[in-house]
Design an enzyme around this catalytic site. Structure first.
Site, PDB file in Angstrom:
ATOM      1  N   GLY A   1      -9.703   5.120  -6.261  1.00  0.00           N
ATOM      2  CA  GLY A   1      -8.338   4.056  -6.248  1.00  0.00           C
ATOM      3  C   GLY A   1      -7.417   4.871  -5.677  1.00  0.00           C
ATOM      4  O   GLY A   1      -7.485   5.108  -4.431  1.00  0.00           O
ATOM      5  N   VAL A   2      -6.109   4.793  -5.978  1.00  0.00           N
ATOM      6  CA  VAL A   2      -4.904   5.147  -4.974  1.00  0.00           C
ATOM      7  C   VAL A   2      -4.988   6.659  -5.049  1.00  0.00           C
ATOM      8  O   VAL A   2      -4.846   7.125  -3.630  1.00  0.00           O
ATOM      9  CB  VAL A   2      -3.426   4.741  -6.121  1.00  0.00           C
ATOM     10  CG1 VAL A   2      -3.422   5.588  -7.102  1.00  0.00           C
ATOM     11  CG2 VAL A   2      -2.586   4.847  -4.970  1.00  0.00           C
ATOM     12  N   ASP A   3      -5.676   7.482  -5.491  1.00  0.00           N
ATOM     13  CA  ASP A   3      -5.977   8.805  -5.579  1.00  0.00           C
ATOM     14  C   ASP A   3      -6.652   9.121  -4.233  1.00  0.00           C
ATOM     15  O   ASP A   3      -6.178   9.878  -3.219  1.00  0.00           O
ATOM     16  CB  ASP A   3      -6.547   9.568  -6.469  1.00  0.00           C
ATOM     17  CG  ASP A   3      -6.621  10.883  -6.647  1.00  0.00           C
ATOM     18  OD1 ASP A   3      -5.965  11.505  -5.821  1.00  0.00           O
ATOM     19  OD2 ASP A   3      -7.107  11.478  -7.481  1.00  0.00           O
TER      20      ASP A   3
ATOM     21  N   VAL B   1      -8.408   2.365 -13.180  1.00  0.00           N
ATOM     22  CA  VAL B   1      -9.775   3.096 -13.512  1.00  0.00           C
ATOM     23  C   VAL B   1      -9.558   3.324 -15.027  1.00  0.00           C
ATOM     24  O   VAL B   1     -10.242   3.626 -16.008  1.00  0.00           O
ATOM     25  CB  VAL B   1     -10.108   4.093 -12.758  1.00  0.00           C
ATOM     26  CG1 VAL B   1     -11.227   4.939 -13.293  1.00  0.00           C
ATOM     27  CG2 VAL B   1     -10.657   3.836 -11.622  1.00  0.00           C
ATOM     28  N   TYR B   2      -8.329   3.808 -15.458  1.00  0.00           N
ATOM     29  CA  TYR B   2      -7.985   4.425 -16.911  1.00  0.00           C
ATOM     30  C   TYR B   2      -7.770   3.396 -17.812  1.00  0.00           C
ATOM     31  O   TYR B   2      -7.421   3.711 -18.943  1.00  0.00           O
ATOM     32  CB  TYR B   2      -6.615   5.317 -16.500  1.00  0.00           C
ATOM     33  CG  TYR B   2      -7.316   6.840 -16.067  1.00  0.00           C
ATOM     34  CD1 TYR B   2      -8.507   7.149 -15.902  1.00  0.00           C
ATOM     35  CD2 TYR B   2      -6.354   8.001 -15.831  1.00  0.00           C
ATOM     36  CE1 TYR B   2      -8.873   8.231 -15.434  1.00  0.00           C
ATOM     37  CE2 TYR B   2      -6.799   9.034 -15.427  1.00  0.00           C
ATOM     38  CZ  TYR B   2      -7.964   9.276 -15.401  1.00  0.00           C
ATOM     39  OH  TYR B   2      -8.145  10.678 -14.804  1.00  0.00           O
TER      40      TYR B   2
ATOM     41  N   ASP C   1       0.897  -1.201   0.187  1.00  0.00           N
ATOM     42  CA  ASP C   1      -0.018  -0.150   0.115  1.00  0.00           C
ATOM     43  C   ASP C   1       0.839   1.127  -0.057  1.00  0.00           C
ATOM     44  O   ASP C   1       1.568   1.393   0.945  1.00  0.00           O
ATOM     45  CB  ASP C   1      -0.894   0.063   1.023  1.00  0.00           C
ATOM     46  CG  ASP C   1      -1.857   0.998   1.439  1.00  0.00           C
ATOM     47  OD1 ASP C   1      -1.591   2.014   0.693  1.00  0.00           O
ATOM     48  OD2 ASP C   1      -2.562   1.053   2.159  1.00  0.00           O
TER      49      ASP C   1
END
Ligand code: AR6
Length: 169
Positions: free
Chosen positions: A32-34, A120-121, A10
């Site tokens: 997501g990570v954002d 997601v992208y 993580d």
């Protein structure tokens, strides 16, 4: 040699000089990570991001890390995958270069990246991992002051792809 490492974990838990955020052009958070980075850093991160007025795809902007163990966050919007004909490869390469340029300019010696654009992208993972390790390797050859760059992969499939890409360098 050996300055690029691949780990599973993580990115919000890493105590390094800078972690990279796979952001969007608003720089105002997302999933997501954002989302994970903003949750862990606290509301001060969003407040600083509001002063940045967004960021173009392939570019990067730096903030403090606030409640994160990392000292800085480098925010970069990766390209959305549209099939490969809209400059996606070059934009993804530019993300890695832009982040490392900012890291070097800010005296960061240890930098951790997530797998930019492969969530997601929808950038194809094996294509993204080859671009990432190629750009990181090229940058490190020109910037010996950066001591270590890690790809922090959230899942085993992502880790395996980056390990394979690194072994092919
Ligand atoms: N640590 C490391 N990697 C993570 C973590 C974590 N805590 N959480 C997720 N990942 P994504 P993108 C992995 O979708 O494709 C956001 O809404 C994840 O498993 O986060 O660049 C932004 O605001 C995947 O391997 O980023 C943008 O709108 C990788 O991080 C958009 O998503 C990237 O997945 C950006 O999409």
């Amino acid at each position: 040699m050996g300055k690029i490492e691949i780990i599973q974990g993580d990115i919000t838990k890493q105590a390094v000089d800078a972690i990279v955020n796979a952001a969007n052009c608003s720089l105002l958070g997302g999933g997501g990570v954002d989302g994970a980075i903003h949750r862990a850093a606290g509301p001060e991160l969003l407040a600083e991001c509001r002063t940045l007025h967004g960021c173009e795809t392939g570019k990067a902007k730096i903030t403090k890390g606030y409640r994160l163990p990392a000292k800085h966050v480098i925010h970069t919007p990766g390209p959305v995958w549209h099939g490969g004909g809209r400059g996606e490869d070059e934009l993804l390469a530019s993300c890695y270069r832009s982040c490392l340029e900012l890291a070097a300019a800010n005296g960061c010696k240890t930098v951790d990246f997530p797998s930019i654009s492969t969530g997601v992208y929808h950038f194809p993972l094996d294509r993204a991992s080859r671009i990432a390790v190629r750009e990181i390797d090229a940058f490190l050859k020109e910037h010996p002051e950066i001591e270590r760059v890690r790809m922090v992969c959230f899942d085993g499939r992502t880790k395996a792809s980056y390990e394979e890409a690194l072994s092919e360098l």
